[in-house]
Design a protein around this motif. Structure first.
Motif, PDB file in Angstrom:
ATOM      1  N   CYS A  68      -3.722 -16.960  47.040  1.00 33.41           N
ATOM      2  CA  CYS A  68      -3.555 -17.541  45.696  1.00 33.41           C
ATOM      3  C   CYS A  68      -2.572 -16.762  44.835  1.00 33.41           C
ATOM      4  O   CYS A  68      -2.720 -16.712  43.617  1.00 33.41           O
ATOM      5  N   GLY A  69      -1.608 -16.161  45.443  1.00 36.49           N
ATOM      6  CA  GLY A  69      -0.597 -15.475  44.670  1.00 36.49           C
ATOM      7  C   GLY A  69      -0.643 -13.969  44.826  1.00 36.49           C
ATOM      8  O   GLY A  69      -1.717 -13.368  44.850  1.00 36.49           O
ATOM      9  N   ALA A  70       0.545 -13.373  44.931  1.00 35.56           N
ATOM     10  CA  ALA A  70       0.683 -11.922  45.011  1.00 35.56           C
ATOM     11  C   ALA A  70       1.611 -11.495  43.880  1.00 35.56           C
ATOM     12  O   ALA A  70       2.754 -11.946  43.807  1.00 35.56           O
ATOM     13  N   TYR A  71       1.113 -10.652  43.007  1.00 36.11           N
ATOM     14  CA  TYR A  71       1.847 -10.292  41.797  1.00 36.11           C
ATOM     15  C   TYR A  71       2.140  -8.787  41.789  1.00 36.11           C
ATOM     16  O   TYR A  71       1.251  -7.963  41.580  1.00 36.11           O
ATOM     17  N   PHE A  72       3.413  -8.446  42.031  1.00 32.43           N
ATOM     18  CA  PHE A  72       3.858  -7.058  42.055  1.00 32.43           C
ATOM     19  C   PHE A  72       4.910  -6.817  40.972  1.00 32.43           C
ATOM     20  O   PHE A  72       5.706  -5.889  41.080  1.00 32.43           O
TER      21      PHE A  72
END
Length: 410
Positions: free
Chosen positions: A294-298
């Motif tokens: 559901c999304g990877a936020y870096f």
């Protein structure tokens, strides 16, 4: 009706009993009970029998209600006594955690763990909260002078002795690890994670609030299962942090976390959003074979020695916008996505520093070809690779439920 006064409860049950009796008479006679006729010659005798039956029924109901309430009261009294005894044990264990001796604090950890294992229910979350609170506290010991008084510096601040309570910390982590390892099997039924405690002793359903905690020793939570949202916001990992093969069933919050040592998330599964915004990776970061559903936020994360996302699966958006590569000794590191799959959009805009990018056999969703779903930022796009970084390919990802799969084409 346990909360009603005794008389009201008896009255209600008596009325219900009379109604049930009359309905039974109607059912057996197949005529409305108000039209039931009595034999004139036995009218008085029948009336007496019915009256005695009703009185006896009411008495039986009253007896049952009284006994039921007595049993309820006894049960409540027993529960209060049990809760009082357990609360005393919890307080004793908390007092042990406050000891100046590491051995006593370790005994307190095991005492709390035994309470959670034995009494279960809400005590598991309560114990998890206490241990997390301990890990969030300032656990460093302070230097003492020859008189046994705390030493203060020129600014009046206590001087730490360097003892960081690592033995107690590692004990807590060991307890948590054992109770977070829920048995898992692969598609063939082979066990890939072996469970060491009973099902009702698992802490997987507990929440873990470890925001701004500092782990002085290595953290090993491999193959852990977090069914609720764990909070590692601002957490400091001074040595290796190993979450390899961990399963995050919901949102995983690592915003602003600081990884001073090797950060291992290889094979981890993020069913909810994986948020590493503003996180700092002072050493190598490994996310190989990780799945981001559901999304990877870096965004704005800092990488000092590079990051490896080989074979990672990005189902949702992958946001690396504004990530910083500071480098060590002039080397800015490698950002390697070899053989990874991007099924959703991806943002690489605003990346700072000059990392070396690797996209060997990396697959991007053909559905977004020509759209604005991918922003490349500083990543070079050669003219002969159909709008993708060197080594990357387009792929037709199958729709959900499509068993035919998709073909990979350049």
């Amino acid at each position: 009706m346990g909360g009603l006064p005794l008389f009201a409860a008896i009255a209600i049950w008596a009325v219900l009993g009379i109604i049930a009796f009359l309905l039974a008479m109607w059912w057996l006679g197949r005529v409305p009970f108000w039209q039931l006729k009595l034999d004139p010659e036995k009218q008085a005798e029948n009336i007496v029998k019915i009256a005695l039956t009703l009185v006896g029924g009411v008495g039986a109901v009253a007896y049952l209600v009284i006994k039921y309430q007595e049993r309820q009261q006894a049960g409540r009294a027993e529960k209060r006594e049990k809760d009082r005894a357990v609360d005393t044990k919890v307080q004793d264990a908390i007092n042990q955690l406050g000891s100046d001796k590491a051995s006593t604090r370790i005994a307190g950890v095991y005492a709390l763990t035994d309470i959670a294992d034995r009494y279960k229910d809400s005590y598991r979350q309560r114990v998890a909260d206490i241990l997390c609170g301990y890990l969030r506290s300032d656990r460093a010991n302070y230097a003492l002078d020859e008189l046994g008084q705390p030493v203060k510096n020129a600014y009046g601040h206590l001087v730490k002795s360097g003892d960081s309570d690592e033995a107690v910390e590692s004990t807590i982590l060991s307890v948590m690890r054992d109770r977070l390892r829920k048995e898992r099997k692969d598609e063939t039924g082979e066990t890939i994670v072996r469970q060491t405690v009973d099902d009702d002793q698992l802490w997987c359903a507990c929440t873990f609030d470890l925001h701004e905690a500092t782990f002085h020793g290595a953290v090993d939570l491999t193959h852990s299962t977090f069914e609720c949202v764990p909070c590692f916001r601002g957490t400091k990992f001074e040595r290796r942090a190993n979450f390899g093969g961990a399963h995050f069933a919901g949102y995983a919050d690592f915003r602003g976390a600081h990884f001073a040592g090797y950060a291992d998330f290889g094979g981890a599964h993020f069913a909810g959003g994986a948020v590493f915004v503003d996180a700092t990776f002072a050493r190598y970061a490994d996310f190989s074979w990780a799945t981001f559903a559901c999304g990877a936020y870096f965004g704005w994360a800092t990488f000092a020695c590079g990051a490896y996302f080989g074979w990672a699966d990005f189902t949702g958006v992958a946001d690396f916008g504004g990530a910083r590569f500071t480098g060590v000794a002039g080397f800015t590191g490698v950002m390697d996505f070899g053989w990874a799959e991007f099924r959703g959009g991806a943002a690489f805009s605003g990346i700072q520093g000059q990392p070396s990018f690797g996209f060997e056999k990396c697959k991007f969703n053909r559905e977004f070809r020509g759209a604005d779903a991918y922003t490349w930022g500083p990543i070079p796009i050669p003219e002969d690779n159909d709008g993708l970084p060197a080594g990357a390919v387009w792929k037709d990802f199958p729709e959900e439920g499509d068993k035919d799969g998709g073909a990979t084409n350049r």
